[in-house]
Motif scaffolding. Sequence first.
Motif: not given
Length: 754
Positions: A512-520, A532-538, A546-551, A570-573
């Motif tokens: 989940d790559l947003q403005e400030t980088g990968p998000q957990r 915490a949970s960090l995804g790394k798969v393409d 992402s779900e937060p971005a859609i909301v 908030w969506i950026g970080d």
Amino acid sequence: MTEQYDDRPDFTPYPGPAGGWGSLRSLADIIPREKNPVVTSAELLRQNKPDGFACVSCAWAKPDPTHAAEFCENGAKATAWEITSQRVTPAFFRQHTLTQLRGWSDYRLEEAGRLTHPMRYDAATDRYVVAPWEEAFAAIAARLKPLDPRSVVFYASGRASLETSFLWQLMARLYGNQNLPDSSNMCHESTSVGLKASIGVPVGTVKIEDFDHTDCILHFGQNVATNSPRMLHQLRAVHKRGAPIVVFNPLRERGLERFTDPQNPIEMATGGETPIATQYHQVIAGGDIAAMTGIAKWLIDNDRVDHDFVARHTHGYEAFAASVQAADWADIERESGLTRAAIEGVAAIYARAKAAMAIYGMGLTQHVKGVDNVRMLVNLMLMRGNIGKPGAGLCPVRGHSNVQGQRTVGITEKTELAPVDALKERYGFTPPTEKGLDTVEACRGIIDGTVKAFLSLGGNFARAVPETELVEDGWMRMDLSVQIATKLNRSHLLPAAGDTWLLPCLGRIERDLQETGPQRVTVEDSTSVIHASLGKVDPASPHLLSEPAIVAGIARALLPANPAVKWDEWIGDYALIRDEIAAIFPHFFARFNQRLAEEPGGFWKGNKASGREWDTPSGKAEFLAPAELNATGFAAADGRYRLLTLRSNDQFNTTVYGYSDRFRGINGTRQVVLMNRDDIAKAGLSNGQKVTLASDAGDNHDRRVGDLIVVEYNVPPGCIAAYYPECNPLIPLEHHAEESHVPAAKSVPVRIVA
């Protein structure tokens, strides 16, 4: 794509244990089938690890330290299922109308693969067509703005993260409603209601470390091998220490009988097994109150009550004890299906334990008297002082991976549980204070037309709920349906009369790559630990959000600008979202981001009852006596059966991974009804015969599910079992738990039509 249904199913009993080589063979089937074996195998080593991702299926706790492979068979299936290389592209929808797709099975729909583009329904062609994200957000907002907010439902499944869930409830309340049902309404709301009244908190009181200190476990209505297989490691260790595990469950489930640890080379090489249940009591469906009353009766008669704890920490014991003593043993035996000797034997085991735990699942919560079931179990624990000390306490086993956490951050239809004052102060608006719609009430509104729009954050609502046919009919009369999802399911194939949108999102395992980088993101497990949970798969597609971005996208289009509500930032970080959560819920999430950094294995959010602080009107834990011994809500009658709906070993909630229910020896079909041998003979049926189940609720509504194969099985007399969601059409909407409104899917009144 392979449909695994077999016209000639096999019903050969499975001789093996839970776990072991059977689990490995199951994984060897699904991982290649999803056509991404290298990535899946690598990701499994990150699953449920401090620097990895939280499993997308069950919510069972993570030990510290973790095992080398901290995943179970079903968790591995969920991972393979989510990061499959198969795709549902726009070309797929050009080939298939929604009418055609409604003829597909649950398995075949999800097996088609990951959704890749935002889609809108085109009624002229009966197909989904691609639409830009901004068009989707604008069109959704345009439909919502003229509606009465009270006619709109914001549903959340149990997989959404704490961050997404917080934004979801904030958007709903800023819009003007708190119609915020979630999957808790379908499973553990009886826990939330029952525990809150009894001990002042709506969640369990144990930590995973308590398994190391317990002297006894009472285990009610929970199939560990299918619903939370990683718990088998803790249960195995308890057995190895010699502590008794006493099981009450209508069906004999393999995971509660014996287990081979796939991570133990000696057991795998030698075929060794560890027994789990010291005693196994096949209580009849709805008979748990009676069984627990018998245990309590023995404790009182033999003066094995912790009177000091009762005097210092509880209220209402005298009235409760009087009700127990008034219960007749003949009634207890009839309603539980167990003998007095068996029940008293359990009571003696429990009385010898200095610290005892009570584990339970939906076998207690999904009855008309489900809340009473929970309260009665609390009564048993209070009688011996088994809350608030090491090795003791209540352990409700939650289902979906963040279903408990969603409630923690405000997904609730109940004003008294919502952070109304904090939201008002921080964001400068007046939140709604009238009670919102729960799942049952939302279904009523869909059926009668008062619900005009339904937005779903994951899940398969229309397939998961009771009264399937009426809900589906009502669904297609609504003004708006919005489905945020990773894969296709039946709820997506029910177009609303107005607009229908299918919005594909990133999965938790993906980067989940947003403005400030990968998000957990973060989730809460069954023991109230935040991970915490960090995804790394393409990502499955470059067109996913992402779900937060859609909301946030929907909220920006729908709501007036508010300088205190910073959707873009908030969506950026996502750390900023966690700061907001900490500000609204400081008692649970103070220093949220700092604690995640300081405690990479997860932090416990705290629990007053675990410290023997009782947040009840009396200031003490409450003894609450059940009114009846029978939890079903209906009386016995000739030809009436108690139907328990089950899920298979190849299933998680409404997601069906295949057609092999290995432990029950059912392969190639889900169209079965499990029956006691004597009941088959008494009804004039034969093993292998096809029958129809018909509702016997007495409400003159014709509910039927047909073409079910009779399978002789070890089920208590008068009880039958069949799979959900296939048998959900048999559950009347009003057949639900009193107070909590959980559908009473573990004791449904039905008749058999040959």
